[in-house]
Design an enzyme around this catalytic site. Sequence first.
Site, PDB file in Angstrom:
ATOM      1  N   LYS A  10       0.842  -1.207   0.000  1.00 10.40           N
ATOM      2  CA  LYS A  10       0.000   0.000   0.000  1.00 10.40           C
ATOM      3  C   LYS A  10       0.869   1.247   0.000  1.00 10.40           C
ATOM      4  CE  LYS A  10       0.441   1.818   4.376  1.00 10.40           C
ATOM      5  NZ  LYS A  10       1.607   2.576   4.464  1.00 10.40           N
ATOM      6  N   GLY A  99       7.548   1.846   4.413  1.00  7.23           N
ATOM      7  CA  GLY A  99       6.260   2.560   4.467  1.00  7.23           C
ATOM      8  C   GLY A  99       5.244   1.960   3.519  1.00  7.23           C
ATOM      9  N   ALA A 101       3.859  -1.216   4.015  1.00  2.25           N
ATOM     10  CA  ALA A 101       3.081  -2.234   4.745  1.00  2.25           C
ATOM     11  C   ALA A 101       3.349  -3.653   4.236  1.00  2.25           C
ATOM     12  CB  ALA A 101       1.575  -1.917   4.673  1.00  2.25           C
ATOM     13  N   GLY A 103       5.025  -6.223   5.576  1.00  2.22           N
ATOM     14  CA  GLY A 103       4.756  -7.262   6.583  1.00  2.22           C
ATOM     15  C   GLY A 103       3.264  -7.432   6.803  1.00  2.22           C
ATOM     16  N   SER A 104       2.540  -6.333   6.825  1.00  2.77           N
ATOM     17  CA  SER A 104       1.086  -6.381   7.022  1.00  2.77           C
ATOM     18  C   SER A 104       0.395  -7.030   5.819  1.00  2.77           C
ATOM     19  CB  SER A 104       0.523  -4.968   7.215  1.00  2.77           C
ATOM     20  OG  SER A 104       1.135  -4.365   8.323  1.00  2.77           O
ATOM     21  N   ASP A 137      -1.964  -1.675  10.118  1.00  5.07           N
ATOM     22  CA  ASP A 137      -2.104  -1.628   8.652  1.00  5.07           C
ATOM     23  C   ASP A 137      -2.805  -2.857   8.077  1.00  5.07           C
ATOM     24  OD1 ASP A 137      -0.955   0.830   8.129  1.00  5.07           O
ATOM     25  OD2 ASP A 137       1.083   0.025   7.959  1.00  5.07           O
TER      26      ASP A 137
HETATM   27  O1  C5P Z   1       0.022  -1.249  14.919  1.00  3.81           O
HETATM   28  P1  C5P Z   1       1.464  -1.413  14.585  1.00  3.81           P
HETATM   29  O2  C5P Z   1       2.078  -2.603  15.276  1.00  3.81           O
HETATM   30  O3  C5P Z   1       1.737  -1.409  13.128  1.00  3.81           O
HETATM   31  O4  C5P Z   1       2.192  -0.125  15.170  1.00  3.81           O
HETATM   32  C1  C5P Z   1       3.569  -0.076  15.387  1.00  3.81           C
HETATM   33  C2  C5P Z   1       3.901   1.121  16.275  1.00  3.81           C
HETATM   34  O5  C5P Z   1       3.677   2.352  15.545  1.00  3.81           O
HETATM   35  C3  C5P Z   1       3.024   1.257  17.506  1.00  3.81           C
HETATM   36  O6  C5P Z   1       3.555   0.520  18.581  1.00  3.81           O
HETATM   37  C4  C5P Z   1       3.073   2.747  17.769  1.00  3.81           C
HETATM   38  O7  C5P Z   1       4.270   3.100  18.407  1.00  3.81           O
HETATM   39  C5  C5P Z   1       3.123   3.339  16.374  1.00  3.81           C
HETATM   40  N1  C5P Z   1       1.785   3.723  15.862  1.00  3.81           N
HETATM   41  C6  C5P Z   1       1.181   4.869  16.384  1.00  3.81           C
HETATM   42  N2  C5P Z   1      -0.039   5.249  15.879  1.00  3.81           N
HETATM   43  C7  C5P Z   1      -0.655   4.543  14.890  1.00  3.81           C
HETATM   44  C8  C5P Z   1      -0.044   3.389  14.358  1.00  3.81           C
HETATM   45  C9  C5P Z   1       1.187   3.009  14.870  1.00  3.81           C
HETATM   46  O8  C5P Z   1       1.716   5.530  17.261  1.00  3.81           O
HETATM   47  N3  C5P Z   1      -1.821   4.975  14.417  1.00  3.81           N
END
Ligand code: C5P
Length: 292
Positions: A10, A99, A101, A103-104, A137
């Site tokens: 993405k 950036g 995504a 892994g997602s 993501d």
């Molecule tokens: O949800 P995910 O594991 O991808 O997020 C990784 C890190 O990115 C979170 O632990 C957080 O520190 C940060 N994050 C955030 N706000 C979001 C998404 C991610 O602060 N909306």
Amino acid sequence: MKVKVYCYAKINLTLDVGAKRKDGYHDINTVMQSISLCDKVVINTNDTGKITLSCNVDSVPCDGHNIAYKCAQAFYNRYDTTCGGVHIHIEKSIPMQAGLAGGSADGAGVLAALNAMYGEPFSQNELEEIGAAVGSDIPFCVRGGTAKGEGRGTVLTNLENIPDCFFVLVKPPVGISTPEAYQKTDERKVIPPGATEKMEKNLHSLELIGRYLRNDFEDALANEELLSLKKRLLSFGGTLGAVMTGSGSVVYALFENKEYAEACAREMRCAYDRVYLVQPVNVGTSVYYVEK
Ligand code: C5P
């Protein structure tokens, strides 16, 4: 049984980062777009009783830290059945710390593949819910296409498909950690006005999409290398706009015209190893092979 699935990357057309919440996440407003750059995930059942993982790229963790592994685990927990044994093989093409995504996307691919394998026990909304517990993501990677993301990025609204176009993506050597990028936004004195509202109203026009491309992380990171890469992309003939995606470090340019996009990609390949010429797609994953 064997299932193969394409897992699409993405890009963010806009990414407005708001304030930090009590749970540590940040509220965001973003327009996300699936693109044709994809990983391939192959799942084979076996009788080991375990989830195992392999990947064609050595630096990818092949244990419980991998998002694809976590998604498989979350699927079986929710399905309320013990896993008879599956091996997940990931063939990566999407660069990491980019950036995009990647892994997602693999995690979403695992959810789609397992759902296909077991005769679709879950709806798309349920798969998104399972994915949201693993990473912000993943719901978008399950849904795909063009969508607005709110909350921590998991509250999705479908948007119209964007017109046919080309993106030239450049992955510079620098990799950026997502938590660190979010932390940098906390140091801002004011939160800038968002671009997402304008973008979502103007998705019919590539010219306007190009005009409203925006990512708050660009200012927060203030990385000279990335800013000069963006400037360089904007200097090519036919560029409608350029912006960083997610928390970086990929910067991309938007083109309507294929020849201009090819010329830009050709030129950028002289300076960067990883340059991708891609198009929008309207799915997040696609299962393309099932063997009973
Ligand atoms: O949800 P995910 O594991 O991808 O997020 C990784 C890190 O990115 C979170 O632990 C957080 O520190 C940060 N994050 C955030 N706000 C979001 C998404 C991610 O602060 N909306």
